[in-house]
Design a protein around this motif. Structure first.
Motif, PDB file in Angstrom:
ATOM      1  N   GLU A  63       0.730  -1.321   0.035  1.00  0.00           N
ATOM      2  CA  GLU A  63       0.043  -0.035  -0.172  1.00  0.00           C
ATOM      3  C   GLU A  63       0.772   1.106   0.071  1.00  0.00           C
ATOM      4  O   GLU A  63       1.655   1.238   0.749  1.00  0.00           O
ATOM      5  N   VAL A  64       0.513   1.997  -0.879  1.00  0.00           N
ATOM      6  CA  VAL A  64       1.190   3.499  -0.879  1.00  0.00           C
ATOM      7  C   VAL A  64       0.283   4.643  -0.539  1.00  0.00           C
ATOM      8  O   VAL A  64      -0.703   4.675  -1.123  1.00  0.00           O
ATOM      9  N   ARG A  65       0.606   5.479   0.428  1.00  0.00           N
ATOM     10  CA  ARG A  65      -0.296   6.756   0.587  1.00  0.00           C
ATOM     11  C   ARG A  65       0.627   7.764   0.221  1.00  0.00           C
ATOM     12  O   ARG A  65       1.694   7.981   0.765  1.00  0.00           O
ATOM     13  N   PHE A  66       0.104   8.653  -0.381  1.00  0.00           N
ATOM     14  CA  PHE A  66       0.741  10.034  -0.873  1.00  0.00           C
ATOM     15  C   PHE A  66      -0.070  10.934   0.026  1.00  0.00           C
ATOM     16  O   PHE A  66      -1.167  11.295   0.072  1.00  0.00           O
ATOM     17  N   PRO A  71      -0.161  17.304  -1.106  1.00  0.00           N
ATOM     18  CA  PRO A  71       0.281  16.583  -2.314  1.00  0.00           C
ATOM     19  C   PRO A  71      -0.474  17.071  -3.570  1.00  0.00           C
ATOM     20  O   PRO A  71       0.440  16.903  -4.386  1.00  0.00           O
ATOM     21  N   LEU A  72      -1.514  17.570  -3.505  1.00  0.00           N
ATOM     22  CA  LEU A  72      -2.022  18.216  -4.832  1.00  0.00           C
ATOM     23  C   LEU A  72      -1.230  19.632  -5.220  1.00  0.00           C
ATOM     24  O   LEU A  72      -1.344  19.734  -6.461  1.00  0.00           O
ATOM     25  N   LEU A  73      -0.470  20.047  -4.393  1.00  0.00           N
ATOM     26  CA  LEU A  73       0.627  20.934  -4.883  1.00  0.00           C
ATOM     27  C   LEU A  73       1.826  20.430  -5.619  1.00  0.00           C
ATOM     28  O   LEU A  73       2.572  21.314  -6.271  1.00  0.00           O
ATOM     29  N   ARG A  74       2.042  19.297  -5.617  1.00  0.00           N
ATOM     30  CA  ARG A  74       3.038  18.611  -6.547  1.00  0.00           C
ATOM     31  C   ARG A  74       2.696  18.652  -7.936  1.00  0.00           C
ATOM     32  O   ARG A  74       1.845  17.941  -8.287  1.00  0.00           O
ATOM     33  N   SER A  94      -3.505   5.541  -2.367  1.00  0.00           N
ATOM     34  CA  SER A  94      -4.602   6.451  -1.895  1.00  0.00           C
ATOM     35  C   SER A  94      -3.676   7.998  -1.674  1.00  0.00           C
ATOM     36  O   SER A  94      -2.702   7.793  -1.703  1.00  0.00           O
ATOM     37  N   LEU A  95      -4.530   9.051  -1.237  1.00  0.00           N
ATOM     38  CA  LEU A  95      -4.023  10.166  -1.128  1.00  0.00           C
ATOM     39  C   LEU A  95      -4.605  10.917   0.052  1.00  0.00           C
ATOM     40  O   LEU A  95      -5.874  10.842   0.100  1.00  0.00           O
ATOM     41  N   ASN A 118      -8.410  10.247   1.264  1.00  0.00           N
ATOM     42  CA  ASN A 118      -8.667  10.798   2.666  1.00  0.00           C
ATOM     43  C   ASN A 118      -8.778  12.441   2.597  1.00  0.00           C
ATOM     44  O   ASN A 118      -7.690  12.919   1.998  1.00  0.00           O
ATOM     45  N   VAL A 119      -9.620  12.895   3.117  1.00  0.00           N
ATOM     46  CA  VAL A 119      -9.832  14.441   2.874  1.00  0.00           C
ATOM     47  C   VAL A 119      -9.839  14.978   4.256  1.00  0.00           C
ATOM     48  O   VAL A 119     -10.853  14.794   5.097  1.00  0.00           O
ATOM     49  N   SER A 120      -9.064  15.879   4.548  1.00  0.00           N
ATOM     50  CA  SER A 120      -9.282  16.625   5.837  1.00  0.00           C
ATOM     51  C   SER A 120     -10.190  17.888   5.833  1.00  0.00           C
ATOM     52  O   SER A 120     -10.347  18.533   5.123  1.00  0.00           O
ATOM     53  N   LEU A 121     -11.183  17.552   6.799  1.00  0.00           N
ATOM     54  CA  LEU A 121     -12.106  18.563   7.245  1.00  0.00           C
ATOM     55  C   LEU A 121     -12.634  18.491   8.600  1.00  0.00           C
ATOM     56  O   LEU A 121     -13.204  17.307   8.968  1.00  0.00           O
ATOM     57  N   ASP A 122     -12.415  19.701   9.213  1.00  0.00           N
ATOM     58  CA  ASP A 122     -12.668  19.651  10.779  1.00  0.00           C
ATOM     59  C   ASP A 122     -13.951  20.367  11.090  1.00  0.00           C
ATOM     60  O   ASP A 122     -14.247  20.312  12.251  1.00  0.00           O
TER      61      ASP A 122
END
Length: 329
Positions: A63-66, A71-74, A94-95, A118-122
């Motif tokens: 499994e590879v997680r970016f 990471p979308l700035l890459r 996954s990302l 996975n999206v961060s939203l608090d």
């Protein structure tokens, strides 16, 4: 195989693609940002793909997680994903992202071979989002989540950190919203990885606090240890299932004994743990012309020295010198 002296085998690789981020979350970095890594210090796209190839073909990574930073700035992200999707054996990919820019990139990432995000939203409240991230981008994150769901980057997982006095009252609302939209919600205890070193155990929102809040509206049934495996999140069935909610309690309920992760920073350092203060350099070996076999041995040696735990419960614990944005989440 990436095995340590405690018998744990690392099969999950977290790859930080950049230390830069377009948010300034209060629990991660100061408002003015940080001193970013210079371009010569960053791994190139070719170097990243090579290290992932070595990990997959020679070291047993599945499994590879970016990650980042963001990471979308890459610039080369889609190409990196596409090249890694062509590896044999093919890793699951996954990302982890803050979701800004995901609306315009979700389809390209899916077409390249990314499996999920996975999206961060608090928070569900735009004003609280601005207070926590110091940016007016709440709508962009919501649109990114919708795009991920529409393009099949599933399951779409949402990562949430609760902070005292800001969003600590939102747990039930966030879960109701996630259930309505088909997202899998994960609450994450705030960890001592902020650049300011302002984290304090006293006053943090714990897993126990989160579960108490959720149970004010929902019935939660433990999924059971057999289902968890090496996953960092403890999960509960919501109102009998099949929907689930997870809590990653790195501070109060550490899961080090089952850890199967190895980490690669954006500048080519192996980290055995998020909270490690030591790193092992692979970038130097790459750029000195070392063959794949030598790099694999260096990686094995680094992981062999992995400690038994994070050390968070030790009175002498010290935060890592580098913040989360530099070492990947």
């Amino acid at each position: 195989m990436l095995i340590d002296t405690y018998g744990r085998v690392a099969t999950d690789l977290r790859v930080s693609l950049t230390d830069r981020c377009n948010l300034r979350c209060t629990y991660c970095m100061p408002e003015e940002g940080l001193q970013w890594l210079g371009k010569p210090d960053l791994l190139t796209d070719d170097e990243i793909v090579r290290l992932i190839r070595i990990s997959v073909t020679a070291l047993g990574v599945t499994e590879v997680r970016f990650t980042g930073g963001e990471p979308l700035l890459r610039p080369g992200l889609v190409g990196i994903v596409e090249r890694c999707a062509a590896l044999e054996p093919r890793p699951t990919m996954s990302l982890t992202t803050n979701g800004i820019g995901l609306e315009r990139t979700a389809q390209a990432l899916k077409d390249a071979g990314l499996d999920r995000v996975n999206v961060s939203l608090d928070t569900l409240r735009p004003d609280v989002f601005q207070a926590m991230t110091r940016r007016k981008r709440h709508h962009d994150v919501l649109e990114g989540l919708r795009a991920a769901r529409a393009t099949g980057l599933a399951p779409v997982k949402v990562n949430t950190v609760l902070m005292p006095g800001l969003n600590d009252d939102e747990a039930p609302d966030l879960l109701a919203w996630a259930l309505e939209n088909g997202y899998e919600l994960r609450f994450i205890e705030q960890m001592p990885l902020d650049a300011q070193h302002g984290w304090k155990r006293d006053g943090m929102i714990t897993a126990g606090d989160i579960l108490t809040s959720l149970r004010s509206r929902f019935a939660l049934t433990p999924e059971g240890e057999g289902e968890r495996g090496s996953a960092p999140a403890e999960r509960w069935l919501v109102d009998g299932g099949p929907a689930r909610v997870g809590v990653i309690a790195s501070v109060t309920r550490p899961f080090c004994r089952a850890c199967d992760r190895t980490r690669l920073t954006a500048d080519g350092q192996v980290r055995t743990c998020l909270f490690a203060r030591e790193e092992s350099d692979l970038r130097g070996a790459l750029r000195s012309g070392a063959p794949d076999e030598e790099i694999a041995e260096l990686w094995k040696l680094a992981m062999w020295g992995k400690k038994a735990g994070s050390g968070l419960d030790d009175p002498s614990f010290l935060q890592p010198d580098r913040p989360m944005s530099a070492i990947g989440g």
